[in-house]
Design a protein around this motif. Structure first.
Motif, PDB file in Angstrom:
ATOM      1  N   LEU A  59       2.477 -78.847  73.846  1.00 59.98           N
ATOM      2  CA  LEU A  59       3.513 -79.589  73.126  1.00 59.98           C
ATOM      3  C   LEU A  59       4.324 -80.447  74.085  1.00 59.98           C
ATOM      4  CD1 LEU A  59       5.015 -80.201  70.521  1.00 59.98           C
ATOM      5  CD2 LEU A  59       6.325 -78.096  70.875  1.00 59.98           C
ATOM      6  N   TYR A  60       4.723 -79.876  75.195  1.00 64.39           N
ATOM      7  CA  TYR A  60       5.505 -80.602  76.201  1.00 64.39           C
ATOM      8  C   TYR A  60       4.718 -81.797  76.740  1.00 64.39           C
ATOM      9  CZ  TYR A  60       8.147 -81.433  80.520  1.00 64.39           C
ATOM     10  OH  TYR A  60       8.863 -82.004  81.541  1.00 64.39           O
ATOM     11  N   GLU A  61       3.452 -81.589  77.060  1.00 61.34           N
ATOM     12  CA  GLU A  61       2.633 -82.662  77.616  1.00 61.34           C
ATOM     13  C   GLU A  61       2.324 -83.740  76.578  1.00 61.34           C
ATOM     14  OE1 GLU A  61      -0.717 -80.684  79.406  1.00 61.34           O
ATOM     15  OE2 GLU A  61       0.487 -79.967  81.087  1.00 61.34           O
ATOM     16  N   ALA A  62       2.025 -83.332  75.355  1.00 65.23           N
ATOM     17  CA  ALA A  62       1.677 -84.304  74.314  1.00 65.23           C
ATOM     18  C   ALA A  62       2.856 -85.188  73.925  1.00 65.23           C
ATOM     19  CB  ALA A  62       1.131 -83.585  73.083  1.00 65.23           C
ATOM     20  N   THR A  63       4.048 -84.631  73.967  1.00 65.03           N
ATOM     21  CA  THR A  63       5.239 -85.403  73.581  1.00 65.03           C
ATOM     22  C   THR A  63       5.933 -86.010  74.777  1.00 65.03           C
ATOM     23  OG1 THR A  63       6.677 -83.454  73.678  1.00 65.03           O
ATOM     24  CG2 THR A  63       5.635 -83.953  71.550  1.00 65.03           C
ATOM     25  N   GLU A  64       5.392 -85.761  75.969  1.00 58.86           N
ATOM     26  CA  GLU A  64       5.980 -86.252  77.209  1.00 58.86           C
ATOM     27  C   GLU A  64       7.455 -85.875  77.310  1.00 58.86           C
ATOM     28  OE1 GLU A  64       5.032 -90.433  77.267  1.00 58.86           O
ATOM     29  OE2 GLU A  64       2.941 -90.011  77.767  1.00 58.86           O
ATOM     30  N   GLY A  65       7.767 -84.661  76.822  1.00 60.74           N
ATOM     31  CA  GLY A  65       9.128 -84.162  76.917  1.00 60.74           C
ATOM     32  C   GLY A  65      10.114 -84.816  75.977  1.00 60.74           C
ATOM     33  N   ASN A  66       9.643 -85.522  74.967  1.00 61.39           N
ATOM     34  CA  ASN A  66      10.517 -86.203  74.025  1.00 61.39           C
ATOM     35  C   ASN A  66      10.739 -85.308  72.808  1.00 61.39           C
ATOM     36  OD1 ASN A  66      11.718 -87.851  72.092  1.00 61.39           O
ATOM     37  ND2 ASN A  66      10.572 -89.661  72.735  1.00 61.39           N
ATOM     38  N   ARG A  67      11.970 -84.849  72.609  1.00 59.65           N
ATOM     39  CA  ARG A  67      12.280 -83.966  71.495  1.00 59.65           C
ATOM     40  C   ARG A  67      12.162 -84.647  70.143  1.00 59.65           C
ATOM     41  NH1 ARG A  67      17.724 -82.184  71.747  1.00 59.65           N
ATOM     42  NH2 ARG A  67      17.196 -81.155  69.824  1.00 59.65           N
ATOM     43  N   LEU A  68      12.129 -85.963  70.109  1.00 59.04           N
ATOM     44  CA  LEU A  68      12.020 -86.671  68.839  1.00 59.04           C
ATOM     45  C   LEU A  68      10.576 -86.746  68.350  1.00 59.04           C
ATOM     46  CD1 LEU A  68      14.508 -89.594  69.525  1.00 59.04           C
ATOM     47  CD2 LEU A  68      14.926 -87.437  68.312  1.00 59.04           C
ATOM     48  N   LEU A  69       9.647 -86.404  69.225  1.00 58.34           N
ATOM     49  CA  LEU A  69       8.239 -86.435  68.859  1.00 58.34           C
ATOM     50  C   LEU A  69       7.734 -85.023  68.611  1.00 58.34           C
ATOM     51  CD1 LEU A  69       6.899 -88.948  71.528  1.00 58.34           C
ATOM     52  CD2 LEU A  69       7.571 -89.434  69.164  1.00 58.34           C
ATOM     53  N   GLY A  70       6.706 -84.920  67.818  1.00 61.80           N
ATOM     54  CA  GLY A  70       6.067 -83.639  67.575  1.00 61.80           C
ATOM     55  C   GLY A  70       4.574 -83.845  67.456  1.00 61.80           C
ATOM     56  N   ILE A  71       3.860 -82.768  67.370  1.00 62.08           N
ATOM     57  CA  ILE A  71       2.414 -82.847  67.126  1.00 62.08           C
ATOM     58  C   ILE A  71       2.060 -81.846  66.045  1.00 62.08           C
ATOM     59  CG2 ILE A  71       1.793 -83.713  69.409  1.00 62.08           C
ATOM     60  CD1 ILE A  71       0.963 -80.959  70.224  1.00 62.08           C
ATOM     61  N   THR A  72       0.942 -82.076  65.417  1.00 58.85           N
ATOM     62  CA  THR A  72       0.537 -81.193  64.333  1.00 58.85           C
ATOM     63  C   THR A  72      -0.054 -79.905  64.891  1.00 58.85           C
ATOM     64  OG1 THR A  72      -1.714 -82.063  64.148  1.00 58.85           O
ATOM     65  CG2 THR A  72       0.011 -83.202  62.877  1.00 58.85           C
ATOM     66  N   GLY A  73       0.037 -78.879  64.089  1.00 57.89           N
ATOM     67  CA  GLY A  73      -0.580 -77.623  64.460  1.00 57.89           C
ATOM     68  C   GLY A  73      -2.078 -77.773  64.626  1.00 57.89           C
ATOM     69  N   ALA A  74      -2.686 -78.637  63.817  1.00 58.74           N
ATOM     70  CA  ALA A  74      -4.128 -78.861  63.923  1.00 58.74           C
ATOM     71  C   ALA A  74      -4.485 -79.460  65.276  1.00 58.74           C
ATOM     72  CB  ALA A  74      -4.598 -79.778  62.793  1.00 58.74           C
ATOM     73  N   GLU A  75      -3.648 -80.372  65.770  1.00 60.25           N
ATOM     74  CA  GLU A  75      -3.890 -80.969  67.087  1.00 60.25           C
ATOM     75  C   GLU A  75      -3.802 -79.921  68.189  1.00 60.25           C
ATOM     76  OE1 GLU A  75      -2.325 -85.527  66.910  1.00 60.25           O
ATOM     77  OE2 GLU A  75      -0.797 -83.965  66.639  1.00 60.25           O
ATOM     78  N   ILE A  76      -2.796 -79.066  68.093  1.00 59.35           N
ATOM     79  CA  ILE A  76      -2.646 -78.012  69.096  1.00 59.35           C
ATOM     80  C   ILE A  76      -3.821 -77.052  69.034  1.00 59.35           C
ATOM     81  CG2 ILE A  76      -1.266 -76.036  69.848  1.00 59.35           C
ATOM     82  CD1 ILE A  76       1.197 -77.481  68.769  1.00 59.35           C
ATOM     83  N   GLY A  77      -4.158 -76.621  67.831  1.00 57.75           N
ATOM     84  CA  GLY A  77      -5.245 -75.669  67.652  1.00 57.75           C
ATOM     85  C   GLY A  77      -6.574 -76.170  68.155  1.00 57.75           C
ATOM     86  N   SER A  78      -6.880 -77.438  67.872  1.00 56.16           N
ATOM     87  CA  SER A  78      -8.173 -77.974  68.318  1.00 56.16           C
ATOM     88  C   SER A  78      -8.177 -78.240  69.817  1.00 56.16           C
ATOM     89  CB  SER A  78      -8.538 -79.239  67.544  1.00 56.16           C
ATOM     90  OG  SER A  78      -7.687 -80.304  67.873  1.00 56.16           O
ATOM     91  N   ALA A  79      -7.046 -78.663  70.366  1.00 58.49           N
ATOM     92  CA  ALA A  79      -6.987 -78.928  71.806  1.00 58.49           C
ATOM     93  C   ALA A  79      -7.115 -77.644  72.613  1.00 58.49           C
ATOM     94  CB  ALA A  79      -5.690 -79.638  72.155  1.00 58.49           C
ATOM     95  N   LEU A  80      -6.523 -76.565  72.120  1.00 52.93           N
ATOM     96  CA  LEU A  80      -6.500 -75.313  72.864  1.00 52.93           C
ATOM     97  C   LEU A  80      -7.574 -74.329  72.433  1.00 52.93           C
ATOM     98  CD1 LEU A  80      -2.649 -74.669  72.940  1.00 52.93           C
ATOM     99  CD2 LEU A  80      -4.070 -75.772  74.680  1.00 52.93           C
ATOM    100  N   GLN A  81      -8.238 -74.617  71.317  1.00 49.82           N
ATOM    101  CA  GLN A  81      -9.218 -73.690  70.755  1.00 49.82           C
ATOM    102  C   GLN A  81      -8.597 -72.316  70.473  1.00 49.82           C
ATOM    103  OE1 GLN A  81     -12.479 -74.733  69.862  1.00 49.82           O
ATOM    104  NE2 GLN A  81     -11.415 -76.653  70.251  1.00 49.82           N
ATOM    105  N   VAL A  82      -7.397 -72.339  69.900  1.00 51.48           N
ATOM    106  CA  VAL A  82      -6.698 -71.119  69.520  1.00 51.48           C
ATOM    107  C   VAL A  82      -6.997 -70.841  68.048  1.00 51.48           C
ATOM    108  CG1 VAL A  82      -4.418 -70.061  69.235  1.00 51.48           C
ATOM    109  CG2 VAL A  82      -4.865 -71.546  71.186  1.00 51.48           C
ATOM    110  N   PRO A  83      -7.433 -69.630  67.725  1.00 45.31           N
ATOM    111  CA  PRO A  83      -7.678 -69.297  66.318  1.00 45.31           C
ATOM    112  C   PRO A  83      -6.415 -69.496  65.478  1.00 45.31           C
ATOM    113  CG  PRO A  83      -8.532 -67.574  67.768  1.00 45.31           C
ATOM    114  CD  PRO A  83      -7.734 -68.518  68.626  1.00 45.31           C
ATOM    115  N   GLY A  84      -6.584 -69.882  64.223  1.00 43.90           N
ATOM    116  CA  GLY A  84      -5.462 -70.204  63.352  1.00 43.90           C
ATOM    117  C   GLY A  84      -4.410 -69.122  63.240  1.00 43.90           C
ATOM    118  N   GLN A  85      -4.834 -67.878  63.082  1.00 45.22           N
ATOM    119  CA  GLN A  85      -3.893 -66.763  62.958  1.00 45.22           C
ATOM    120  C   GLN A  85      -3.094 -66.592  64.246  1.00 45.22           C
ATOM    121  OE1 GLN A  85      -5.823 -63.083  61.970  1.00 45.22           O
ATOM    122  NE2 GLN A  85      -3.929 -61.909  62.003  1.00 45.22           N
ATOM    123  N   ASP A  86      -3.741 -66.750  65.383  1.00 45.03           N
ATOM    124  CA  ASP A  86      -3.051 -66.603  66.666  1.00 45.03           C
ATOM    125  C   ASP A  86      -2.128 -67.787  66.940  1.00 45.03           C
ATOM    126  OD1 ASP A  86      -4.232 -64.117  67.271  1.00 45.03           O
ATOM    127  OD2 ASP A  86      -6.029 -65.127  67.995  1.00 45.03           O
TER     128      ASP A  86
END
Length: 90
Positions: free
Chosen positions: A18-45
């Protein structure tokens, strides 16, 4: 179900992504799907990691039905933590 070690790793990975994707900008966010696919984290986790981080006041989460993170953003406290880690580790 993830082990304690895996859960802690997922939390750190989510915060870092999240920090890297938003470059530390609190006004920006990313979707959970983006995080999940980038990290290969199972949905429940991913949901558990986001719930924990939100409870600690490090992120805010807008949830979709089914306990799925729709949009994730850093809080001021989360940003300060990540900046402190960046300064510490160079």
């Amino acid at each position: 179900m993830a082990t304690l070690h895996e859960r802690k790793a997922y939390r750190a990975q989510v915060l870092r992504a999240l920090y890297e994707a938003t470059e530390g900008n609190r006004l920006l966010g990313i979707t959970g799907a983006e995080i999940g696919s980038a990290l290969q984290v199972p949905g429940q986790d991913l949901a558990a990691a986001c719930t924990y981080l939100a409870g600690e006041g490090l992120i805010t989460v807008d949830w979709e039905p089914g306990n799925t993170p729709a949009m994730v953003t850093l809080t001021h406290q989360g940003l300060r933590l990540m900046e402190a880690e960046e300064e510490e580790h160079g």
